[in-house]
Design an enzyme around this catalytic site. Structure first.
Site, PDB file in Angstrom:
ATOM      1  N   ASP A   1      33.401  36.761  40.774  1.00  0.00           N
ATOM      2  CA  ASP A   1      34.074  38.145  40.964  1.00  0.00           C
ATOM      3  C   ASP A   1      35.416  37.904  41.286  1.00  0.00           C
ATOM      4  O   ASP A   1      35.929  38.424  42.209  1.00  0.00           O
ATOM      5  CB  ASP A   1      33.506  38.613  42.484  1.00  0.00           C
TER       6      ASP A   1
ATOM      7  N   ALA B   1      29.083  44.507  54.089  1.00  0.00           N
ATOM      8  CA  ALA B   1      29.630  43.923  55.216  1.00  0.00           C
ATOM      9  C   ALA B   1      30.916  44.510  55.463  1.00  0.00           C
ATOM     10  O   ALA B   1      31.575  45.250  54.673  1.00  0.00           O
ATOM     11  CB  ALA B   1      29.922  42.431  55.321  1.00  0.00           C
TER      12      ALA B   1
END
Length: 516
Positions: free
Chosen positions: A290, A134
């Site tokens: 993350d 994205a």
């Protein structure tokens, strides 16, 4: 037959790219790899200039977006790819040139079902970031809020589906060859399970509603850590292909010079990050997986905000208890007690020796306790701990490997902010309090009360079952449905019900006496 040709052609192209970067040397030299696979690897490198030092991350980036994501997955599995490859794969940045706004705009409008102008008063056509799945644009909503709009790249789902289809086919072929050769290391590593895990992660990342839900859940669980901020989701402007959330206007934790110039307390930021992660992983069992510097921002008053919730980890309570006990044992040096708890809980099979397990824990903990603060490494410690799990037949769960990767990230960010941070001292109060709350006498009493109340709640159904199995003499019709626990008849199956009720009530009473 056609799909076999397609998969084989893709694999040869990918293998050629991997070979050019030296990423197949280990597989070619591994005697446990199937012979046909080693021959394929040798064929792929014919005529290629193979570097002396493998460049795994560069190879995956050259193959394409799906390979980048797969490489990030493999970076969490040093047990499969080896420490050297896993370390190099951490370099994968997941960055790509952005697509033009003319390509992205139809995706936004089709997914949200409305023209952009009816949703946003202003929409910046130049993205602030672009990745394999994205890209993100800054915008202002029609009610005046500044937001970040994350949009899936058109066609990315089909691209990933094709790649994963080939990964699955290749994994099945490799396992079949391994079985035909009598079984070995390949079978133990379960390639198909690795691909299944990657497929599950990717499916989650390709549905931006799932990412929005993860951010919303994390915000709820982190309410007890006001110094750690999770951006709010704009659900009215969010769909499977578009995610709209609060814009974070802060300084990236990777920009140390800017943080210093802005007057931030860097040691405090480091401690805040460590506490926030411990709460997520140990107390809540749901963590942002993350947490690298690019996904973390400093906000005013020394707060931290996180973004990008595509990869999240979950840990069940049993695994969290295991982790907390290990950390606390290593902090305090009480290895014997930690070993005993593991045997009492059944984490370690009974045929192993408690003293040997305690010695293994000591071998991990003492070197860490003796090192200067700057030389301590949680990553090294966890790697040693996972080795212990194998030696003592404790099943290593994939989410613990994801946790290991994230803890290494957090350690790196924290020490970059404050090289002198004492990670043990920072972690000890939190871990100590959680263990006391979750495993102490008060917690045991609370667990007993909950269990007994649940038993009482189930008693009416138990009585009905007993009634059906032991009907009253004379064939009398069954009693009407019970609205509360009451014994209206004595005899037959009701004697069993009376005993069950008495036992449960006595248990609850005994528990309350202990509290009193």
């Amino acid at each position: 037959m056609t799909h076999v040709i397609v998969h084989t052609w893709r694999l040869l192209k990918w293998a050629r790219t991997l070979a050019r970067h030296g990423a197949l040397q280990g597989l070619e030299r591994d005697p446990n790899a199937p012979a046909r696979l080693r021959r394929l690897v040798r064929l792929a490198r014919v005529g290629a200039r193979v570097p002396a030092s493998p460049r795994y991350a560069d190879a995956f980036e050259a193959i394409g977006p799906a390979a980048v994501k797969f490489g990030q997955t493999l970076a969490t599995r040093p047990d499969i790819v080896g420490e050297e490859a896993a370390l190099d794969l951490y370099r994968l940045q997941d960055a790509l040139p952005p697509l033009p706004f003319e390509t992205i705009r139809p995706q936004i409008e089709a997914s949200l079902g409305r023209p952009i102008e009816s949703l946003f008063a202003h929409f910046e056509v130049e993205p602030v970031g672009a990745a394999s799945i994205a890209q993100v644009h800054r915008a202002v909503t029609t009610d005046g809020r500044t937001v970040a709009v994350k949009v899936l790249r058109p066609g990315v789902e089909e691209e990933f589906a094709r790649a994963i289809d080939t990964y699955e086919w290749a994994a099945a072929q490799i396992e079949a060859q391994d079985r035909a050769a009598g079984g070995g290391e390949i079978g133990r590593l379960q390639p198909r399970l690795v691909i299944a895990t990657f497929k599950r992660w990717t499916a989650r990342e390709l549905d931006l509603r799932r990412e929005a839900a993860s951010a919303s859940e994390l915000a709820e669980t982190m309410a007890a850590e006001p110094a750690f901020h999770v951006p709010a989701i704009d659900w009215a402007r969010t769909s499977g292909k578009v995610l709209t959330l609060e814009w974070i206007d802060g300084i990236k934790l990777s920009n140390r010079a800017a943080l210093v110039a802005a007057g931030y307390d860097l040691p405090l930021l480091a401690k805040t990050l460590v506490h926030a992660f411990l709460r997520q992983a140990i107390a809540e069992g749901f963590f942002h997986a993350d947490l690298h510097q690019g996904n973390l921002f400093a906000l005013p008053v020394n707060r931290i905000a996180a973004i990008d919730f595509g990869i999240m980890g979950r840990i069940d309570r049993r695994a969290r208890v295991w982790l907390a006990e290990i950390l606390y044992g290593l902090i305090t040096g009480n290895y014997r007690r930690v070993a005993e708890i593991h045997f009492e809980a059944g984490y370690v099979p009974a045929h192993h020796d408690v003293a040997e397990f305690a010695t293994a824990l000591r071998a991990v903990g003492e070197p860490m306790r003796g090192l200067p603060v700057k030389e301590m490494s949680i990553g090294m410690m966890l790697d040693s701990l996972f080795s212990i799990t194998r030696d003592f037949d404790m099943v290593t769960q994939p989410h613990l490997l994801l946790l290991q990767k994230t803890m290494v990230m957090v350690e790196g960010v924290a020490t970059a902010l404050d090289p002198d941070i004492n990670l043990w001292d920072t972690a000890q109060p939190f871990v100590e309090e959680w263990i006391r709350t979750e495993l102490g006498p008060e917690a045991a009493v609370a667990d007993r009360i909950v269990a007994d109340v649940k038993t009482l709640y189930r008693l009416p159904d138990l009585v009905r079952r007993i009634e059906a199995r032991f009907p009253a003499p004379g064939g009398a019709p069954p009693a009407p449905p019970l609205r509360e626990i009451e014994i209206v008849r004595i005899g037959g199956g009701w004697r069993y019900a009376a005993v069950a009720i008495a036992t449960a009530v006595a248990s609850v009473a005994a528990t309350w006496l202990v509290i009193g």
